[in-house]
Scaffold this motif. Sequence first.
Motif, PDB file in Angstrom:
ATOM      1  N   CYS A   1       0.830  -1.207   0.000  1.00  0.00           N
ATOM      2  CA  CYS A   1       0.000   0.000   0.000  1.00  0.00           C
ATOM      3  C   CYS A   1       0.865   1.258   0.000  1.00  0.00           C
ATOM      4  CB  CYS A   1      -0.963  -0.047   1.184  1.00  0.00           C
ATOM      5  SG  CYS A   1      -2.185  -1.384   1.024  1.00  0.00           S
ATOM      6  N   HIS A   2       0.296   2.374   0.406  1.00  0.00           N
ATOM      7  CA  HIS A   2       0.936   3.679   0.219  1.00  0.00           C
ATOM      8  C   HIS A   2       1.997   4.052   1.251  1.00  0.00           C
ATOM      9  CE1 HIS A   2      -1.455   4.638  -3.241  1.00  0.00           C
ATOM     10  NE2 HIS A   2      -2.522   4.202  -2.594  1.00  0.00           N
ATOM     11  N   ASN A   3       2.445   3.076   2.029  1.00  0.00           N
ATOM     12  CA  ASN A   3       3.619   3.266   2.872  1.00  0.00           C
ATOM     13  C   ASN A   3       4.719   2.294   2.475  1.00  0.00           C
ATOM     14  OD1 ASN A   3       2.045   1.102   3.854  1.00  0.00           O
ATOM     15  ND2 ASN A   3       3.028   1.195   5.831  1.00  0.00           N
ATOM     16  N   ASP A   4       4.497   1.550   1.414  1.00  0.00           N
ATOM     17  CA  ASP A   4       5.431   0.545   0.918  1.00  0.00           C
ATOM     18  C   ASP A   4       6.350   1.174  -0.124  1.00  0.00           C
ATOM     19  OD1 ASP A   4       6.498  -1.680  -0.674  1.00  0.00           O
ATOM     20  OD2 ASP A   4       5.064  -2.929   0.417  1.00  0.00           O
ATOM     21  N   ASP A   5       7.632   0.870  -0.049  1.00  0.00           N
ATOM     22  CA  ASP A   5       8.597   1.423  -1.015  1.00  0.00           C
ATOM     23  C   ASP A   5       8.266   1.040  -2.452  1.00  0.00           C
ATOM     24  OD1 ASP A   5      10.017   2.652   0.980  1.00  0.00           O
ATOM     25  OD2 ASP A   5      11.496   1.044   1.176  1.00  0.00           O
ATOM     26  N   MET A   6       7.524  -0.034  -2.655  1.00  0.00           N
ATOM     27  CA  MET A   6       7.179  -0.484  -4.004  1.00  0.00           C
ATOM     28  C   MET A   6       6.037   0.341  -4.614  1.00  0.00           C
ATOM     29  SD  MET A   6       9.400  -2.800  -4.497  1.00  0.00           S
ATOM     30  CE  MET A   6       8.824  -3.555  -5.992  1.00  0.00           C
ATOM     31  N   ASN A   7       5.317   1.090  -3.802  1.00  0.00           N
ATOM     32  CA  ASN A   7       4.202   1.894  -4.300  1.00  0.00           C
ATOM     33  C   ASN A   7       4.730   3.275  -4.692  1.00  0.00           C
ATOM     34  OD1 ASN A   7       1.788   3.605  -4.406  1.00  0.00           O
ATOM     35  ND2 ASN A   7       0.744   1.827  -3.573  1.00  0.00           N
ATOM     36  N   PRO A   8       4.406   3.742  -5.902  1.00  0.00           N
ATOM     37  CA  PRO A   8       4.925   5.039  -6.351  1.00  0.00           C
ATOM     38  C   PRO A   8       4.342   6.250  -5.619  1.00  0.00           C
ATOM     39  CG  PRO A   8       3.394   4.162  -7.962  1.00  0.00           C
ATOM     40  CD  PRO A   8       3.599   3.091  -6.926  1.00  0.00           C
ATOM     41  N   LEU A   9       3.258   6.077  -4.870  1.00  0.00           N
ATOM     42  CA  LEU A   9       2.651   7.196  -4.149  1.00  0.00           C
ATOM     43  C   LEU A   9       2.718   6.955  -2.646  1.00  0.00           C
ATOM     44  CD1 LEU A   9       1.137   9.863  -3.972  1.00  0.00           C
ATOM     45  CD2 LEU A   9      -0.995   8.576  -4.301  1.00  0.00           C
ATOM     46  N   ASP A  10       3.564   7.722  -1.979  1.00  0.00           N
ATOM     47  CA  ASP A  10       3.714   7.655  -0.534  1.00  0.00           C
ATOM     48  C   ASP A  10       2.672   8.581   0.092  1.00  0.00           C
ATOM     49  OD1 ASP A  10       4.456   7.838   2.116  1.00  0.00           O
ATOM     50  OD2 ASP A  10       6.481   8.577   1.713  1.00  0.00           O
ATOM     51  N   LEU A  11       1.739   8.003   0.845  1.00  0.00           N
ATOM     52  CA  LEU A  11       0.695   8.795   1.501  1.00  0.00           C
ATOM     53  C   LEU A  11       0.916   8.924   3.004  1.00  0.00           C
ATOM     54  CD1 LEU A  11      -2.589   7.640  -0.275  1.00  0.00           C
ATOM     55  CD2 LEU A  11      -1.305   9.759  -0.607  1.00  0.00           C
TER      56      LEU A  11
END
Length: 126
Positions: A39-49
């Motif tokens: 999800c959006h705290n994972d380094d693999m996700n391009p959008l850090d929320l």
Amino acid sequence: MSTSGVGSGGSTGSGSGIEPTFETVKFVIDNVTCFGAGCHNDDMNPLDLQIDEELHARLISHTTKGCGPLVNLGNPPESALVKILKGPCGSTPRMPLECVNDGDTKCVTDDYIQAITQWIADGAVE
């Protein structure tokens, strides 16, 4: 905490009683399932929320691969942030992932989506 039924009182341009502010955006991000594996705290996700001092800048500057700019000041309803909360957009499924059908308890309610849309229409100020 769920976003359903939260937010009575206050006056907004959205007519929902939920303030169209950056605080509301952060509340939605913090209270729906935006974080976890993939999800959006994972380094693999391009959008850090992650909610930190850089969140606003990331929201304003991020452009999704298949759904356009996350925040579209010229056309708020076409903002990827709004479209993805309402349904799938391009190859991106509706968010949060646990939200499948309107009315699901994991879905962001229309009142919050309207407040986010109004926040963008008001200039998406921090």
